[in-house]
Every structure is written in C-alpha cells, then in structure tokens.
Enzyme design. Structure first.
Site, PDB file in Angstrom:
ATOM      1  N   GLU A 243       0.851  -1.190   0.000  1.00 58.78           N
ATOM      2  CA  GLU A 243       0.000   0.000   0.000  1.00 58.78           C
ATOM      3  C   GLU A 243       0.886   1.239   0.000  1.00 58.78           C
ATOM      4  O   GLU A 243       1.696   1.422   0.901  1.00 58.78           O
ATOM      5  CB  GLU A 243      -0.900   0.011   1.245  1.00 58.78           C
ATOM      6  CG  GLU A 243      -1.879   1.179   1.236  1.00 58.78           C
ATOM      7  CD  GLU A 243      -2.516   1.495   2.594  1.00 58.78           C
ATOM      8  OE1 GLU A 243      -3.626   2.031   2.610  1.00 58.78           O
ATOM      9  OE2 GLU A 243      -1.893   1.236   3.637  1.00 58.78           O
ATOM     10  N   ASP A 318     -11.136   1.521   3.514  1.00 56.95           N
ATOM     11  CA  ASP A 318     -10.913   2.922   3.885  1.00 56.95           C
ATOM     12  C   ASP A 318     -11.699   3.877   2.988  1.00 56.95           C
ATOM     13  O   ASP A 318     -11.606   5.094   3.163  1.00 56.95           O
ATOM     14  CB  ASP A 318      -9.423   3.279   3.754  1.00 56.95           C
ATOM     15  CG  ASP A 318      -8.553   2.509   4.726  1.00 56.95           C
ATOM     16  OD1 ASP A 318      -9.023   2.190   5.834  1.00 56.95           O
ATOM     17  OD2 ASP A 318      -7.382   2.226   4.384  1.00 56.95           O
TER      18      ASP A 318
END
Ligand code: GLC
Ligand code: CA
Length: 541
Positions: A243, A318
């Site tokens: 990420e 998210d």
C-alpha cells in the site's frame, strides 16, 4: 504454479473486512469461522485470493491495524487453529489467503512497546522512534493522520514517541536492524503457516525521518523493501502488494519490478483522491474531474506496461462505496455498478473486489452516534470545535467516512442481513432487504453475476493481463473508452460514465468485433449509448 508463471496476473483478489463479513457465534462481530462458512460463495464468484484485513491480536483501536501480537489471532476472530483451517479450506478451493501485515507501527500494547517505554536502555527501546524533550514542547509540529500531534510524551523516561496514526499506534524504528530481522522472522513464520501472500499496510511510510519531517518515501525505503523481500517473499510463490498512497509511476516500477526484488504489485491511490479540493484533505469535497480520472488511469496503464504491475480497485475498507461515489446509487444503481466494474476489470493489473462491491452495496447516512471509525469520530470532534457547521461535517462524513465500507455484508433479507443473530457492532445498511446475496445469486442479470463473468473472462482471454493499452476519445466529457491488444486479439471497452443517453463517439466495426459483455442487453443500436451503458467487445478470430 511456477515462479515465472506469475499466477496473480490473471487472478482477482477479494478483500474481506473480517469484523463485517460474517458472524458465526452471535456476538455481533464477524469472525474466521464465518468466513469459512462463506468460502463456497467466494469460489462461485471465481476469485483466486482473499486479502484478509488484520485478524491478529489487537486492542482494536483502529480495528486491528494496531497489532499487539503478530503471531496470534484476536479471540474476537477465533484462534490460530481457525486461521490454519481457513488457509487450508481456502486452498482446497484454489484460493490463497493474503495476510495483512502492519509493519509501520504496532499497538502500544505490544510487548515490545511495553518494554520500550520502561527505560532508555531497555533492549526494545530502540524498536520505536523516540526524541528527548520537555513536556509540552513537541520535537516538531508534525501531525498524526487521525488528528492531534504526531508525538506523545512518556513522563517516566522524559521522551516523546512518534506516531503517524493514533496515539495507540507507535511507529516502529526500521533503522534498527534487529527490529527488521524480527519482522522478517515473523513473515517467514506466516509463510510456514501457508499464507499465500501479504498486503503491506502503509509500507511507503516505514522509512520515515521525523527530524526532516519525512513520512512517506524516506531515503532508505527501497533498500529496506529489497532486504525484506530477499529475506522472506522470494522463498515462496506469493502475491505481495504494497500500500503506497503517494506512489508515482517511477516509484511503482521499483515496488513492482518484474525481477521480483520488492513486491508483486503496488496499491496506489492517484485516481482515488480526485474528488477533493486541491491541497486540502479528503473531507473537503469537490466534484470528480472526469477527464483527469481518465488521464490518470490511462497513464498508469501505459507507464507500467512491461515494467511494473498495478492493483486495480475502486474500493477498500478505507473508501466510500464506489456506486454511491462515482456511479448512481438510486435509479441506475445496478447499471452504474456494472459500468464501473467494466472500466476497471478491462485494464491491465490485478483487480480487487471489496466485499459487497459485487452486489453494488451503497454508502450509508447515519447520525454521528452510529459511526465507529476512529478517523470519523475524530474528524467530527475536530471540525465541529473549530468552526465548521455540523451539517457540513456530517455531509462530508456521509460522503467519505470509512464506515461506508464497514457496514455488515448483506447476505439475505433476514434480520441484520444474515450477518449476525446478535447485535451487529455497527448498524446494518437499511437497504439490505433489497440488496443482498440471496437475491442476486439466482438472478441472471444481477451485479453479482456480472462480476462473476468479468472474473472468468480474465482467465479465459490473455489479452486482459497481457494486452497493450490505448485510451480512446480522451477528451470526451462522458465516455470512458479504451482498446487492449495483443498480436492476435483485441478488446474494446466502451462505457458511458454518466446518466444521459448519447451518440457513441467511437465507431464500432461490427465486422471486426463481437460483443463479449454488456450491461444493457436491450439496446441494439450500437452507435447509441444509454445512461451508464457499458460494453466489452472482442475481435473475431
Ligand atoms: C492503512 C489502512 C488503514 C489504517 C492505516 C493505519 O491506510 O488501510 O485502515 O487505519 O493504514 O494502519
Ligand atoms: Ca463473532
């Protein structure tokens, strides 16, 4: 599965947020046994790997992204034995489990941190990032992502520790080789347990240099990542994904170098932050600049071709639900959900499906009391006390809160969507009676069955993973269209991104192409695009 084969290039990853997926014991929280009960569903969808958000022991300050034991499972989710069973059961269905590694920080309740804060000469002290100081005068003005200063005072030793996220997530000190080695040992242990891959949380932030206010992309970042890869991943045939919020295409080529020196692929967000005001943060909303979206997605396609590998995603735990965000979650919910899926799944990279995306699940609009996410709760406090109106803040939260993605998975129209027999830890989206797995699995034209087709096509036609990319009509304000091609096959993707019917700006040669997939079987006028219409054509052989 051989190393050179790179099996993850034509597979699709499904992300599970365990606490919201399926509860098996009525405590209102999803768990590993719940996931096991749903493996057949995932096999039916056709995915090849599950990215499991963290299930390790954790005080759950940030829903598991604050780990207190990397080598044990939180009792809320089950036991280590359950995890081993899940890995084995998934493998039987040709599904690999991707473990979410949070290596930038631990929980403040991790034994390392408990030791570290005891004294400056404790052997674990240097596993974290400390600065001398006096109470009330921070080492510098850096701020934490979840609000407040990035420094927390520990009076017993007269030092501040550094935390990029919550106070309960102290940053690890990657400058310390002993710490790095401990992390590698832990990763190897998970490999021995049968993990099929790893997702590395905020991995671009591990090489921070707080004195220079550097968080992401520190000077030693790629040195550390190559070392980690050598010491761990390269011994297996894994799918590894990093990420990296702010990765450029240049940096992405390092992360996903085809020589395997770092990871299989990068998970970057350049397309995702577009609907916010420049220089501000995600709560400061702005309309989506559609041409920019095309430009960015196109850029990643061409620049990584042959020298890197990207993750393709609209959603994760998210992010708000894409159908509410850039589609239409009212009249055209199913149609726009399929259109968005078409754009993404036709591109080069590894597609990710976030739980419920395959149903076209939507955002929610709760009162502030019903939100559970630390980021949402904190921004509400911060903004309402610093002059924003309550309506303003709630509007941003409805549009962007991470809890939009975290409401329970909608399995059927029974109480709590079949997610739990107890009280869910977060309220179920009231539209579950209409949007749920049971309704969609049997219906041929459902969003679920559309995703299923897309996933199968990627396996069937190698042009999806190998083909070159060419953006068509890049300046067209409504249409997202592109061509993928290899020496012998061509794929043509044409999508109307908006709700008005228009003439198709791309000439479609029906002698050359045949229709592979459409979300509008009624339309037989090839040169007209209905609202949110999406088509995929393949060249005739
Ligand atoms: C990543 C995770 C997010 C978490 C943060 C801190 O961005 O995806 O959920 O809060 O890292 O670990
Ligand atoms: Ca449970």
């Amino acid at each position: 599965m051989s190393k050179t084969n790179k099996w993850w290039k034509d597979t699709v990853v499904y992300q599970i947020y365990p606490r919201s997926f399926q509860d098996s014991n009525g405590d209102g929280i999803g768990d590993l046994k719940g996931i096991m009960d749903r493996l057949d569903y995932l096999q039916e969808l056709g995915i090849g790997a599950i990215w499991l958000s963290p299930v390790c022991k954790s005080p759950q300050d940030d829903n598991g992204y604050d780990i207190s034991d990397y080598q044990d499972i939180d009792p809320m989710f089950g036991s280590l034995e359950d995890m081993e069973t899940l890995i084995a059961e998934a493998k039987k269905r040709d599904i690999q489990i991707i473990v979410d590694l949070v290596l930038n920080h631990t929980s403040d309740e991790h034994p390392w941190f408990k030791e570290a804060r005891k004294s400056k000469d404790n052997p674990y002290h240097d596993y974290y990032v400390w600065r001398d100081g006096v109470e009330g005068t921070y080492p510098n003005d850096m701020r934490a992502t979840f609000g407040g200063p990035a420094w927390e005072w520990v009076p017993e030793i007269g030092q501040y520790y550094f935390h990029q996220f919550s106070v309960k997530q102290p940053d690890l000190n990657w400058e310390n080789p002993k710490l790095r080695q401990e992390l590698y040992d832990m990763i190897n242990w998970w490999m021995d347990k049968g993990a099929g891959g790893f997702r590395m949380d905020v991995i671009d932030q591990v090489a921070k240099v707080p004195d220079e206010k550097i968080t992401a992309n520190g000077p030693r970042l790629h040195e550390f990542l190559r070392e980690m890869s050598r010491e761990t991943f390269q011994k297996g045939d894994l799918i590894t994904v990093g990420e990296a919020w702010g990765a450029t295409t240049e940096r992405a080529k390092l992360y996903s170098n085809p020589d395997g020196s770092e990871f299989s692929m990068v998970f970057q967000f350049e397309h995702i932050g577009l609907d916010q005001q420049e220089g501000k943060d995600k709560w400061d909303l702005a309309p989506l600049p559609f041409l920019k979206l095309k430009e960015i997605l196109g850029k990643w396609q061409t620049e990584l071709h042959g020298c890197g590998w990207n993750s393709l995603f609209w959603n994760n735990h998210d992010l708000p639900r894409i159908v509410s965000r850039w589609g239409n979650d009212k009249e055209y919910r199913e149609k726009s959900a399929k259109m968005l899926a078409t754009i993404l799944h036709g591109m080069q990279g590894t597609p990710y499906v976030y739980q419920g995306e395959e149903l076209g699940m939507t955002n929610v609009q709760y009162d502030i009391e019903d939100y559970r996410d630390i980021e949402t709760v904190n921004v509400y406090k911060e903004r309402t006390t610093s002059g924003y109106s309550k309506e303003d803040v709630m509007h941003s939260i409805h549009v962007k809160s991470r809890d939009n993605a975290r409401t329970p998975m909608q399995w059927d129209d029974s109480a709590n969507a079949g997610f739990t027999t107890g009280t869910p830890w977060i309220k179920t989206n009231p539209n579950y009676t209409e949007i749920n797995v049971a309704e969609q699995m049997g219906r041929e034209d459902s969003v679920f069955n559309y995703y299923k087709e897309l996933i199968h096509m990627r396996k069937e036609y190698s042009v999806f993973s190998d083909g070159d990319f060419e953006m068509l009509v890049p300046e067209h304000p409504q249409v997202f269209a592109y061509r993928r091609f290899t020496e012998d096959t061509e794929l043509l993707v044409i999508c109307n991104f908006f709700g008005e019917q228009i003439d198709c700006p791309v000439a479609i040669d029906l002698d050359k192409y045949q229709l592979l997939l459409t979300n509008d079987k009624e339309n037989n006028e090839a040169q007209v695009l209905n609202p949110y219409e999406a088509r995929m054509y393949i060249s005739k052989r």
